[in-house]
Every structure is written in C-alpha cells, then in structure tokens.
Design a protein around this motif. Sequence first.
Motif, PDB file in Angstrom:
ATOM      1  N   THR A  36       7.292 -23.019   8.200  1.00  0.00           N
ATOM      2  CA  THR A  36       8.020 -21.895   7.591  1.00  0.00           C
ATOM      3  C   THR A  36       7.997 -21.927   6.061  1.00  0.00           C
ATOM      4  OG1 THR A  36      10.110 -23.053   7.964  1.00  0.00           O
ATOM      5  CG2 THR A  36       9.489 -21.357   9.552  1.00  0.00           C
ATOM      6  N   PRO A  37       8.102 -23.094   5.410  1.00  0.00           N
ATOM      7  CA  PRO A  37       7.949 -23.063   3.949  1.00  0.00           C
ATOM      8  C   PRO A  37       6.557 -22.642   3.497  1.00  0.00           C
ATOM      9  CG  PRO A  37       9.090 -25.056   4.597  1.00  0.00           C
ATOM     10  CD  PRO A  37       8.598 -24.398   5.855  1.00  0.00           C
ATOM     11  N   MET A  38       5.533 -22.977   4.289  1.00  0.00           N
ATOM     12  CA  MET A  38       4.172 -22.555   3.938  1.00  0.00           C
ATOM     13  C   MET A  38       4.021 -21.042   4.036  1.00  0.00           C
ATOM     14  SD  MET A  38       2.563 -25.156   3.094  1.00  0.00           S
ATOM     15  CE  MET A  38       1.388 -26.368   3.509  1.00  0.00           C
ATOM     16  N   ILE A  39       4.573 -20.462   5.100  1.00  0.00           N
ATOM     17  CA  ILE A  39       4.531 -19.010   5.249  1.00  0.00           C
ATOM     18  C   ILE A  39       5.360 -18.353   4.157  1.00  0.00           C
ATOM     19  CG2 ILE A  39       5.099 -17.084   6.780  1.00  0.00           C
ATOM     20  CD1 ILE A  39       4.630 -19.030   9.133  1.00  0.00           C
ATOM     21  N   LEU A  40       6.483 -18.963   3.796  1.00  0.00           N
ATOM     22  CA  LEU A  40       7.321 -18.462   2.714  1.00  0.00           C
ATOM     23  C   LEU A  40       6.540 -18.425   1.405  1.00  0.00           C
ATOM     24  CD1 LEU A  40      10.177 -17.640   1.722  1.00  0.00           C
ATOM     25  CD2 LEU A  40      10.644 -20.075   1.419  1.00  0.00           C
ATOM     26  N   ARG A  41       5.762 -19.448   1.128  1.00  0.00           N
ATOM     27  CA  ARG A  41       4.957 -19.482  -0.100  1.00  0.00           C
ATOM     28  C   ARG A  41       3.870 -18.409  -0.098  1.00  0.00           C
ATOM     29  NH1 ARG A  41       5.462 -25.430   0.850  1.00  0.00           N
ATOM     30  NH2 ARG A  41       7.277 -25.978  -0.412  1.00  0.00           N
ATOM     31  N   LEU A  42       3.331 -18.107   1.071  1.00  0.00           N
ATOM     32  CA  LEU A  42       2.368 -17.015   1.168  1.00  0.00           C
ATOM     33  C   LEU A  42       3.024 -15.692   0.782  1.00  0.00           C
ATOM     34  CD1 LEU A  42      -0.394 -15.854   2.083  1.00  0.00           C
ATOM     35  CD2 LEU A  42       0.617 -15.649   4.359  1.00  0.00           C
ATOM     36  N   PHE A  43       4.239 -15.472   1.250  1.00  0.00           N
ATOM     37  CA  PHE A  43       4.938 -14.241   0.903  1.00  0.00           C
ATOM     38  C   PHE A  43       5.355 -14.211  -0.567  1.00  0.00           C
ATOM     39  CE2 PHE A  43       5.093 -13.576   5.453  1.00  0.00           C
ATOM     40  CZ  PHE A  43       4.855 -12.214   5.515  1.00  0.00           C
ATOM     41  N   TYR A  44       5.570 -15.398  -1.185  1.00  0.00           N
ATOM     42  CA  TYR A  44       5.790 -15.429  -2.634  1.00  0.00           C
ATOM     43  C   TYR A  44       4.588 -14.805  -3.339  1.00  0.00           C
ATOM     44  CZ  TYR A  44       9.363 -19.202  -2.154  1.00  0.00           C
ATOM     45  OH  TYR A  44      10.445 -19.966  -1.848  1.00  0.00           O
ATOM     46  N   LEU A  45       3.403 -15.212  -2.913  1.00  0.00           N
ATOM     47  CA  LEU A  45       2.188 -14.696  -3.547  1.00  0.00           C
ATOM     48  C   LEU A  45       2.035 -13.188  -3.345  1.00  0.00           C
ATOM     49  CD1 LEU A  45      -0.379 -17.499  -2.712  1.00  0.00           C
ATOM     50  CD2 LEU A  45       0.630 -16.972  -4.929  1.00  0.00           C
ATOM     51  N   ILE A  46       2.287 -12.729  -2.124  1.00  0.00           N
ATOM     52  CA  ILE A  46       2.196 -11.292  -1.854  1.00  0.00           C
ATOM     53  C   ILE A  46       3.188 -10.539  -2.719  1.00  0.00           C
ATOM     54  CG2 ILE A  46       2.592  -9.504  -0.105  1.00  0.00           C
ATOM     55  CD1 ILE A  46       1.578 -11.587   1.977  1.00  0.00           C
ATOM     56  N   MET A  47       4.410 -11.056  -2.841  1.00  0.00           N
ATOM     57  CA  MET A  47       5.435 -10.409  -3.644  1.00  0.00           C
ATOM     58  C   MET A  47       5.040 -10.389  -5.117  1.00  0.00           C
ATOM     59  SD  MET A  47       8.377 -11.180  -5.751  1.00  0.00           S
ATOM     60  CE  MET A  47       8.581 -12.882  -5.418  1.00  0.00           C
ATOM     61  N   LEU A  48       4.509 -11.504  -5.623  1.00  0.00           N
ATOM     62  CA  LEU A  48       4.127 -11.562  -7.031  1.00  0.00           C
ATOM     63  C   LEU A  48       2.964 -10.624  -7.347  1.00  0.00           C
ATOM     64  CD1 LEU A  48       4.457 -15.385  -7.735  1.00  0.00           C
ATOM     65  CD2 LEU A  48       5.841 -13.550  -8.707  1.00  0.00           C
ATOM     66  N   VAL A  49       1.943 -10.618  -6.502  1.00  0.00           N
ATOM     67  CA  VAL A  49       0.781  -9.762  -6.747  1.00  0.00           C
ATOM     68  C   VAL A  49       1.168  -8.288  -6.677  1.00  0.00           C
ATOM     69  CG1 VAL A  49      -1.450  -9.042  -5.802  1.00  0.00           C
ATOM     70  CG2 VAL A  49      -0.920 -11.469  -6.036  1.00  0.00           C
ATOM     71  N   SER A  50       1.940  -7.910  -5.676  1.00  0.00           N
ATOM     72  CA  SER A  50       2.337  -6.505  -5.579  1.00  0.00           C
ATOM     73  C   SER A  50       3.299  -6.125  -6.701  1.00  0.00           C
ATOM     74  CB  SER A  50       2.968  -6.221  -4.213  1.00  0.00           C
ATOM     75  OG  SER A  50       4.114  -7.024  -4.010  1.00  0.00           O
ATOM     76  N   GLY A  51       4.161  -7.052  -7.113  1.00  0.00           N
ATOM     77  CA  GLY A  51       5.058  -6.767  -8.227  1.00  0.00           C
ATOM     78  C   GLY A  51       4.317  -6.585  -9.530  1.00  0.00           C
ATOM     79  N   ILE A  52       3.328  -7.427  -9.789  1.00  0.00           N
ATOM     80  CA  ILE A  52       2.517  -7.278 -11.002  1.00  0.00           C
ATOM     81  C   ILE A  52       1.722  -5.977 -10.945  1.00  0.00           C
ATOM     82  CG2 ILE A  52       0.547  -8.255 -12.252  1.00  0.00           C
ATOM     83  CD1 ILE A  52       1.705 -11.042 -11.486  1.00  0.00           C
ATOM     84  N   GLY A  53       1.223  -5.628  -9.761  1.00  0.00           N
ATOM     85  CA  GLY A  53       0.518  -4.355  -9.614  1.00  0.00           C
ATOM     86  C   GLY A  53       1.407  -3.165  -9.920  1.00  0.00           C
ATOM     87  N   MET A  54       2.647  -3.226  -9.459  1.00  0.00           N
ATOM     88  CA  MET A  54       3.580  -2.132  -9.758  1.00  0.00           C
ATOM     89  C   MET A  54       3.943  -2.107 -11.235  1.00  0.00           C
ATOM     90  SD  MET A  54       6.100  -1.604  -6.481  1.00  0.00           S
ATOM     91  CE  MET A  54       7.170  -2.900  -6.963  1.00  0.00           C
ATOM     92  N   LEU A  55       4.099  -3.282 -11.853  1.00  0.00           N
ATOM     93  CA  LEU A  55       4.385  -3.316 -13.288  1.00  0.00           C
ATOM     94  C   LEU A  55       3.266  -2.648 -14.078  1.00  0.00           C
ATOM     95  CD1 LEU A  55       5.897  -6.841 -14.037  1.00  0.00           C
ATOM     96  CD2 LEU A  55       6.949  -4.630 -14.453  1.00  0.00           C
ATOM     97  N   ILE A  56       2.036  -2.938 -13.712  1.00  0.00           N
ATOM     98  CA  ILE A  56       0.896  -2.313 -14.387  1.00  0.00           C
ATOM     99  C   ILE A  56       0.897  -0.812 -14.148  1.00  0.00           C
ATOM    100  CG2 ILE A  56      -1.631  -2.148 -14.392  1.00  0.00           C
ATOM    101  CD1 ILE A  56      -1.619  -5.216 -13.800  1.00  0.00           C
ATOM    102  N   GLY A  57       1.162  -0.409 -12.915  1.00  0.00           N
ATOM    103  CA  GLY A  57       1.167   1.012 -12.572  1.00  0.00           C
ATOM    104  C   GLY A  57       2.258   1.803 -13.278  1.00  0.00           C
ATOM    105  N   TYR A  58       3.419   1.181 -13.461  1.00  0.00           N
ATOM    106  CA  TYR A  58       4.539   1.873 -14.114  1.00  0.00           C
ATOM    107  C   TYR A  58       4.533   1.716 -15.625  1.00  0.00           C
ATOM    108  CZ  TYR A  58       6.718   2.625  -9.550  1.00  0.00           C
ATOM    109  OH  TYR A  58       6.989   3.024  -8.267  1.00  0.00           O
ATOM    110  N   GLY A  59       3.671   0.859 -16.168  1.00  0.00           N
ATOM    111  CA  GLY A  59       3.580   0.709 -17.614  1.00  0.00           C
ATOM    112  C   GLY A  59       4.580  -0.274 -18.198  1.00  0.00           C
ATOM    113  N   PHE A  60       4.949  -1.288 -17.457  1.00  0.00           N
ATOM    114  CA  PHE A  60       5.820  -2.374 -17.904  1.00  0.00           C
ATOM    115  C   PHE A  60       7.182  -1.913 -18.441  1.00  0.00           C
ATOM    116  CE2 PHE A  60       1.570  -4.155 -18.064  1.00  0.00           C
ATOM    117  CZ  PHE A  60       1.756  -5.379 -17.451  1.00  0.00           C
TER     118      PHE A  60
END
Length: 117
Positions: A36-60
């Motif tokens: 479960t901690p390994m799967i949790l870390r995978l979702f950390y990455l998904i959350m970070l990548v999608s969050g950075i993508g949204m930051l770029i899309g919205y113009g920070f």
Amino acid sequence: MSDKLLNIFHQSHSGSWAFIVILFVVSAIFYRQKITPMILRLFYLIMLVSGIGMLIGYGFPVKYVVKGIIAIVMIGLMEMILGRMKRGQGKESSTKILFVVWAVLIVIVVLLGYGIF
C-alpha cells in the motif's frame, strides 16, 4: 493548452487526491504491509504530474502555487507518519501531532482546490 487536456489533468488530479487519502489511511492502519505505501507513492506521482500540468495550463496563479507547496509538505508529512509507525513510534505524541497537522492541511488543500478559499 486545450480545454480537453486541462479537463484530463483536472480529473486525474482530483481522483488521485481521493486515492491518496484512502491509501494513506489504509497504509496507516496496516503499517506493516509493503504494497500500500508503494501504491500510495505511485499516486503521489500522478497527483504531482497532473498538478504541474494544471499549473502550466492555468498560468501559475498564486493560489494554486501555494496549494502545490502545501501538497508537497503533506506528502512529506505522510511519509514521516508512515515511517514513524513502521519503526514503532506511532503511539508517540509527536506522531499524533503530525496526524493533526496532516488533517488540517488536507482540509486547507481541499478548500483551496475547490475555490472556497
């Protein structure tokens, strides 16, 4: 950035947050498990990548940059809590304080994410 791509980032970001909270609670309850901690870390990455993508899309916008910083602090808190529980320090008062700080930060992040703050 197209609206369709921004929507994909938004949906994967909000979904990953839901899974992160659920997996963190499950990992804290069953702290001796390794998967479960390994799967949790995978979702950390998904959350970070999608969050950075949204930051770029919205113009920070500053509000979302602050939300991102708080989210990174939350990831650190979750890893600290799980590490302390695995080492047998889960019943100490400092770990309980970290749980309270995590709960407060999750409320702040959700409120920031949905535009209530």
